[in-house]
Design an enzyme around this catalytic site. Structure first.
Site, mmCIF file in Angstrom:
data_model
loop_
_atom_site.group_PDB
_atom_site.id
_atom_site.type_symbol
_atom_site.label_atom_id
_atom_site.label_comp_id
_atom_site.label_asym_id
_atom_site.label_seq_id
_atom_site.Cartn_x
_atom_site.Cartn_y
_atom_site.Cartn_z
ATOM 1 N N GLY A 144 -9.542 100.338 41.331
ATOM 2 C CA GLY A 144 -10.460 101.449 41.088
ATOM 3 C C GLY A 144 -11.648 101.053 40.226
ATOM 4 N NE ARG A 204 -6.775 105.428 44.684
ATOM 5 C CZ ARG A 204 -5.980 105.186 43.655
ATOM 6 N NH1 ARG A 204 -5.623 106.169 42.852
ATOM 7 N NH2 ARG A 204 -5.512 103.975 43.437
ATOM 8 C CE LYS A 240 -3.478 97.930 33.281
ATOM 9 N NZ LYS A 240 -3.324 98.854 34.374
ATOM 10 N N GLY A 255 -2.842 98.559 41.645
ATOM 11 C CA GLY A 255 -1.534 97.909 41.550
ATOM 12 C C GLY A 255 -0.926 97.645 42.924
HETATM 13 C C1 3PG Z 1 -2.790 104.194 41.248
HETATM 14 O O1 3PG Z 1 -3.797 104.751 40.831
HETATM 15 O O2 3PG Z 1 -2.554 103.004 41.039
HETATM 16 C C2 3PG Z 1 -1.851 104.979 42.103
HETATM 17 O O3 3PG Z 1 -2.319 106.259 42.320
HETATM 18 C C3 3PG Z 1 -0.454 104.981 41.522
HETATM 19 O O4 3PG Z 1 -0.431 105.618 40.291
HETATM 20 P P1 3PG Z 1 0.645 105.201 39.218
HETATM 21 O O5 3PG Z 1 0.309 103.804 38.790
HETATM 22 O O6 3PG Z 1 0.530 106.201 38.088
HETATM 23 O O7 3PG Z 1 2.003 105.266 39.872
HETATM 24 MG MG MG Z 2 -1.798 102.425 38.765
#
Ligand code: 3PG
Ligand code: MG
Length: 404
Positions: free
Chosen positions: A360, A38, A207, A384
């Site tokens: 990730g 990232r 999930k 997400g």
């Molecule tokens: C992620 O890693 O999905 C993004 O950085 C968003 O983070 P969050 O789900 O804590 O809002």
């Molecule tokens: Mg997240």
């Protein structure tokens, strides 16, 4: 069409302060950064701006710290972005990178006043202020007062309607997309709206809730859905297979039952499993078909891995999308399924298939298998956010940007 940094005349940046929302939410273990994909993916935008004489102010969140207000105790330092500033300075080399110990207020203003053209300043974790997540208008105003132009290069946070992604850009006349965000949007739109066929989906991880929207959209166009990881046990239960003590997402079982009845001919489920009575037990065995009572599935078995791999590697065209590991790959004896799949994805890419990886965990799994980012057509920075985008959901951080 999204306006991007390259749509503004070069002179617009000369000596100007540009506030860039990046997503530096990376994994930190005792201050040591794990995967820095990232961070590296923001370099094209940062360089584009510094080369044109901008003063680049970067803002990001890191993790989910307990937010504090000024009157409360100091924020949890383990969520500080300071190690990221250090990593960034090692990557950019020629530009000066400094770090501000807050993201708003006089300390930040002082740092900005000291900046020269081409300098980079990283602000401290936005989520140290509760106002970030509540999209507080005063906080948005404070962030907006820091700069002249707003850029969003944080695709992976664009599903959040937070101050830095939504309320703040609204206050800028010029609010444009960064180069990586634009690329992500183009690539993911292709997969969502007109994927090169055949379309193969490979879904793992745990999930189900996060994946339903994307699956609803993509299953219509997909030719095959291969299911692995913990997600598979809910599918297997819905299918009437015994799954022992493996985790089941009962809340979303009805959806899975419906999906199975509608798309049964497209969906492939694991036929064997690596099982164990517990995650830390040394007793590991292979179960074909049903999983015995008292046993938990932790990875797809050899036969499943071969079936899935044959299917993916036989692709010389079309699109393959992978989200979520096939098992608990962090533990060596549960990692074979995920590693096989990662290597097979690389093979499909080399043979001419378009491959996309999201999440990730999936990138980390790929690296562990010795597969490089260059052996995948596109690695999304999002988890997400990628699934939400593919589901066609609203993306506040993108919708708010200037269009041409
Ligand atoms: C992620 O890693 O999905 C993004 O950085 C968003 O983070 P969050 O789900 O804590 O809002
Ligand atoms: Mg997240």
């Amino acid at each position: 069409m999204l306006q991007t940094v390259s749509d503004l005349a070069d002179l617009r940046y000369y000596g100007k302060k540009v506030l860039v929302r990046v997503d530096f939410n990376v994994t930190l273990n005792d201050g040591v950064i794990g995967e820095d994909y990232r961070i590296r993916m923001t370099i094209p935008t940062i360089e584009y701006l510094t080369k044109r004489g901008a003063k680049v102010i970067l803002m990001s969140h890191l993790g989910r710290p307990k937010p504090t207000t000024a009157s409360q105790s100091a924020p949890d330092g383990s969520y500080s972005l300071a190690p990221v500033a250090k990593r960034l300075s090692e990557i950019v080399l020629i530009n000066k990178v400094t770090f501000a110990i807050d993201c708003v207020g006089p300390v930040v203003q002082k740092e900005i006043d000291d900046m020269h053209m081409g300098d980079i300043l990283l602000l401290e974790n936005l989520r140290f202020h509760r106002e970030e997540e509540t999209n507080d208008s005063e906080f948005c105003g404070q962030l907006a007062s820091l700069a002249d132009i707003y850029v969003n290069d944080a695709f992976s946070t664009s599903h959040r309607k937070h101050a830095s992604t939504y309320g703040t850009p609204k206050l800028f006349d010029k609010r444009v997309a960064g180069l990586t965000l634009k690329k992500e949007v183009e690539y993911l739109s292709m997969i969502r709206d007109k994927p090169l066929k055949p379309l193969t989906l490979l879904i793992g991880g745990i999930k189900i809730k996060d994946k339903i929207g994307a699956l609803e959209k993509l299953l219509l166009k997909a030719d095959t859905l291969l299911v692995g990881g913990a997600t598979a046990y809910t599918f297997l239960k819905a299918n009437g297979t015994r799954i022992g003590n493996s985790p089941v997402d009962d809340e979303h079982l009805p959806w899975v039952i419906k999906a199975l009845s509608k798309y049964r001919n497209k969906i492939m489920l694991p036929t064997d499993h690596i099982v164990s009575p517990a995650q830390d037990s040394q007793s590991v065995s292979l179960a074909k078909g049903d999983i015995p009572d008292g046993m938990i599935g932790f990875d797809i078995g050899v036969e499943t891995s071969q079936q899935y791999s044959n299917l993916i590697a036989s692709k010389t065209s079309g699109t393959t999308f992978w989200n979520g590991p096939m098992g608990l790959f962090e533990i060596k004896h549960f990692s074979n399924g995920t590693i096989d799949i990662a290597k097979t994805m690389a093979l499909a890419y080399w043979r001419g298939s378009k491959t996309l990886i999201g999440g990730g965990d999936t990138l980390e799994a790929m690296k562990r298998a010795g597969v490089s980012e260059g052996e995948v057509s596109h690695v999304s920075t999002g988890g997400g956010a990628t699934l939400r985008f593919l589901a066609g959901d609203e993306m506040p951080g993108i919708d708010i940007l200037n269009k041409s």
